[in-house]
Write an enzyme that holds these catalytic residues in place. Sequence first.
Site, PDB file in Angstrom:
ATOM      1  N   HIS A 307      -2.767   0.405  10.068  1.00 39.65           N
ATOM      2  CA  HIS A 307      -3.103  -0.983  10.373  1.00 39.65           C
ATOM      3  C   HIS A 307      -4.620  -1.122  10.446  1.00 39.65           C
ATOM      4  CE1 HIS A 307      -3.131  -4.901  12.387  1.00 39.65           C
ATOM      5  NE2 HIS A 307      -1.888  -5.008  11.990  1.00 39.65           N
ATOM      6  N   ASP A 364       5.996  -3.772  10.336  1.00 45.26           N
ATOM      7  CA  ASP A 364       6.913  -3.783   9.184  1.00 45.26           C
ATOM      8  C   ASP A 364       7.793  -2.539   9.090  1.00 45.26           C
ATOM      9  OD1 ASP A 364       4.179  -5.303   7.569  1.00 45.26           O
ATOM     10  OD2 ASP A 364       6.074  -6.283   8.091  1.00 45.26           O
TER      11      ASP A 364
HETATM   12  C1  SDX Z   1       0.647  -6.330   8.292  1.00 44.63           C
HETATM   13  O1  SDX Z   1      -3.875  -7.543   9.803  1.00 44.63           O
HETATM   14  C2  SDX Z   1      -2.737  -7.798  10.420  1.00 44.63           C
HETATM   15  O2  SDX Z   1      -2.693  -8.159  11.569  1.00 44.63           O
HETATM   16  C3  SDX Z   1      -1.512  -7.604   9.528  1.00 44.63           C
HETATM   17  C4  SDX Z   1      -0.151  -7.679  10.226  1.00 44.63           C
HETATM   18  C5  SDX Z   1       0.112  -9.088  10.796  1.00 44.63           C
HETATM   19  O3  SDX Z   1       0.882  -9.192  11.760  1.00 44.63           O
HETATM   20  O4  SDX Z   1      -0.378 -10.084  10.176  1.00 44.63           O
HETATM   21  O5  SDX Z   1      -0.097  -6.738  11.291  1.00 44.63           O
HETATM   22  C6  SDX Z   1       0.985  -7.413   9.247  1.00 44.63           C
HETATM   23  O6  SDX Z   1       0.148  -6.601   7.245  1.00 44.63           O
HETATM   24  C7  SDX Z   1       0.897  -4.912   8.713  1.00 44.63           C
HETATM   25  C8  SDX Z   1       0.442  -3.870   7.622  1.00 44.63           C
HETATM   26  C9  SDX Z   1       1.570  -3.794   6.571  1.00 44.63           C
HETATM   27  N1  SDX Z   1       1.095  -2.906   5.438  1.00 44.63           N
HETATM   28  C10 SDX Z   1       1.602  -1.685   5.264  1.00 44.63           C
HETATM   29  O7  SDX Z   1       2.394  -1.136   6.027  1.00 44.63           O
HETATM   30  C11 SDX Z   1       1.101  -0.994   3.983  1.00 44.63           C
HETATM   31  C12 SDX Z   1       0.751   0.477   4.288  1.00 44.63           C
HETATM   32  N2  SDX Z   1      -0.508   0.495   5.096  1.00 44.63           N
HETATM   33  C13 SDX Z   1      -1.753   0.592   4.405  1.00 44.63           C
HETATM   34  O8  SDX Z   1      -1.820   0.181   3.091  1.00 44.63           O
HETATM   35  C14 SDX Z   1      -2.973   0.349   5.290  1.00 44.63           C
HETATM   36  O9  SDX Z   1      -2.775   1.080   6.427  1.00 44.63           O
HETATM   37  C15 SDX Z   1      -3.343  -1.074   5.639  1.00 44.63           C
HETATM   38  C16 SDX Z   1      -3.448  -1.951   4.452  1.00 44.63           C
HETATM   39  C17 SDX Z   1      -2.335  -1.664   6.586  1.00 44.63           C
HETATM   40  C18 SDX Z   1      -4.693  -1.048   6.356  1.00 44.63           C
HETATM   41  O10 SDX Z   1      -5.613  -0.652   5.433  1.00 44.63           O
HETATM   42  P1  SDX Z   1      -7.175  -0.463   5.800  1.00 44.63           P
HETATM   43  O11 SDX Z   1      -7.447  -0.908   7.178  1.00 44.63           O
HETATM   44  O12 SDX Z   1      -7.978  -1.053   4.683  1.00 44.63           O
HETATM   45  O13 SDX Z   1      -7.350   1.092   5.844  1.00 44.63           O
HETATM   46  P2  SDX Z   1      -7.498   2.020   4.563  1.00 44.63           P
HETATM   47  O14 SDX Z   1      -6.561   1.575   3.472  1.00 44.63           O
HETATM   48  O15 SDX Z   1      -8.941   2.137   4.245  1.00 44.63           O
HETATM   49  O16 SDX Z   1      -6.941   3.405   5.151  1.00 44.63           O
HETATM   50  C19 SDX Z   1      -7.785   4.228   5.943  1.00 44.63           C
HETATM   51  C20 SDX Z   1      -7.380   5.652   5.553  1.00 44.63           C
HETATM   52  C21 SDX Z   1      -7.437   5.887   4.040  1.00 44.63           C
HETATM   53  O17 SDX Z   1      -7.682   7.269   3.844  1.00 44.63           O
HETATM   54  P3  SDX Z   1      -9.225   7.685   3.415  1.00 44.63           P
HETATM   55  O18 SDX Z   1      -9.544   6.941   2.130  1.00 44.63           O
HETATM   56  O19 SDX Z   1     -10.104   7.265   4.576  1.00 44.63           O
HETATM   57  O20 SDX Z   1      -9.151   9.175   3.238  1.00 44.63           O
HETATM   58  O21 SDX Z   1      -6.002   5.887   5.921  1.00 44.63           O
HETATM   59  C22 SDX Z   1      -5.226   6.132   4.739  1.00 44.63           C
HETATM   60  C23 SDX Z   1      -6.037   5.626   3.560  1.00 44.63           C
HETATM   61  O22 SDX Z   1      -5.698   6.340   2.395  1.00 44.63           O
HETATM   62  N3  SDX Z   1      -3.998   5.358   4.906  1.00 44.63           N
HETATM   63  C24 SDX Z   1      -2.779   5.776   4.570  1.00 44.63           C
HETATM   64  C25 SDX Z   1      -1.929   4.720   4.927  1.00 44.63           C
HETATM   65  N4  SDX Z   1      -2.637   3.714   5.458  1.00 44.63           N
HETATM   66  C26 SDX Z   1      -3.923   4.117   5.436  1.00 44.63           C
HETATM   67  N5  SDX Z   1      -2.340   6.917   4.015  1.00 44.63           N
HETATM   68  C27 SDX Z   1      -1.005   7.004   3.806  1.00 44.63           C
HETATM   69  N6  SDX Z   1      -0.095   6.037   4.118  1.00 44.63           N
HETATM   70  C28 SDX Z   1      -0.540   4.890   4.685  1.00 44.63           C
HETATM   71  N7  SDX Z   1       0.338   3.918   4.999  1.00 44.63           N
END
Ligand code: SDX
Length: 428
Positions: A307, A364
């Site tokens: 998140h 989710d």
């Molecule tokens: C919602 O913002 C809100 O409030 C949203 C929400 C709401 O109520 O409105 O809470 C609802 O959208 C919840 C999120 C739903 N999405 C997912 O579950 C999709 C999976 N999660 C990711 O794609 C990610 O965690 C995000 C999109 C939620 C957040 O992304 P960020 O903050 O841009 O963080 P990032 O992608 O830069 O990740 C940081 C690191 C990365 O590794 P590095 O490049 O630093 O080495 O963490 C890793 C990412 O690769 N990472 C994951 C991961 N999520 C982040 N690795 C594996 N699996 C994951 N799910």
Amino acid sequence: MSETAKVLLDGQECELPVITGTENEKAIDISKLRDKTGYVTLDTGYKNTGATTSAITFLDGEQGILRYRGYPIEQLAEKSNFLEVSYLLLYGELPSASQLTDFTKRITRHTLVHEDVKKFFDGWPSSAHPMGQLCSLICSLSSFYPESLNPNRSQEEVDLSIIRILAKMPTLVSWIYKKSIGHPLIYPNNNLDYVSNFLFMTYGMRTEDFHVDPVIVEAMDKLLILHADHEQNCSTSTVRLVGSSQANPYASVAAGVAALWGPLHGGANQKVIEMLDQIQNDGGNTAKWIEKAKDKNDPFRLMGFGHRVYKNFDPRAKIIKEACDNVLNKLGIHDPILDIAKQLEEVALQDPYFVEKKLYPNVDFYSGIIYRAIGFPTEMFTVLFALGRLPGWLAQWKEMREAGQPIGRPRQIYTGEVKRDYTNIATR
Ligand code: SDX
């Protein structure tokens, strides 16, 4: 003496005001930075940039705190109901009994949609995704209320648009589902409460023989409360940005639906179930899929994990996980993907990759398991997220309009070609 921040740029010291919120969050107000220094700030994805002040929702990602108008989400999920929470988000206070009765009556009165809305469904292919349909339907609904196109009209008219959208969304969502299974569309039964009426239009056929399971009503109401608002997330920020151009509330909400559709945002609840089914069909080897999620060369991500703000447990995920066990037990359902989800959570939360990156289950991760137990097809899950988020979108749009905020128009840093002259095609 108000707090300030000093920035030293090109040998010049620039002093900027610091603002402190009611929960002691602090921000440097950079609204005059460019006038004073010629500099703008850059923060792709707005990871550290506040777009607005707001009095609606507070969340603390480190502590796993979420409150609507100061009330902890745990208390609202346990003791309140979705319409009462909608009132709280929109008007700032919990309603009295008479206020809630009046609010409920106003919504009940507007649940029907114009007969011509049915014609929209004849245009879509049977494979049309429910989110695409919902986005179109919400925006097109404004056509039936031309007076709503100007959000600068009286407060009463703006409030009526908000009531209409809240009232008609369940009807539209249920009709999307009914059309997808080739069933006749069911009109609202205004003798039922908001959630029961939605379930009646979705699963019922005739009033006289429709029985709605109170376990399902309670689970659905709780899920809607948990999704109702979440401060400046992607879709809510979209609603505010679109509304800042003085677009009407129907168009602003439709834009929010479009933003929510993305798999990184609300679309994740559909992707989580597809992921869990994929892992189950692959033999349920959770360790293998955890390794895939960690592998930078593998596009697979653990959907429903991570998140932007929560670097601790998403409090909503905790509540939904408990509700999962409760609802499935009461309905006598054993869904093996719940076991897989719990195994994934257990393995991930002990794995250094997830621990170091502070990746926890988000809202989710478990919600789709309950939606599936209730009987919704996976493609309807994000539409259900939108149904819950609707009062939050409308409350944030209302707050932005009432604050008279300017049109949102971010700056940029240009990195393209510098000035060059046009050349004749013969010379290229
Ligand atoms: C919602 O913002 C809100 O409030 C949203 C929400 C709401 O109520 O409105 O809470 C609802 O959208 C919840 C999120 C739903 N999405 C997912 O579950 C999709 C999976 N999660 C990711 O794609 C990610 O965690 C995000 C999109 C939620 C957040 O992304 P960020 O903050 O841009 O963080 P990032 O992608 O830069 O990740 C940081 C690191 C990365 O590794 P590095 O490049 O630093 O080495 O963490 C890793 C990412 O690769 N990472 C994951 C991961 N999520 C982040 N690795 C594996 N699996 C994951 N799910």
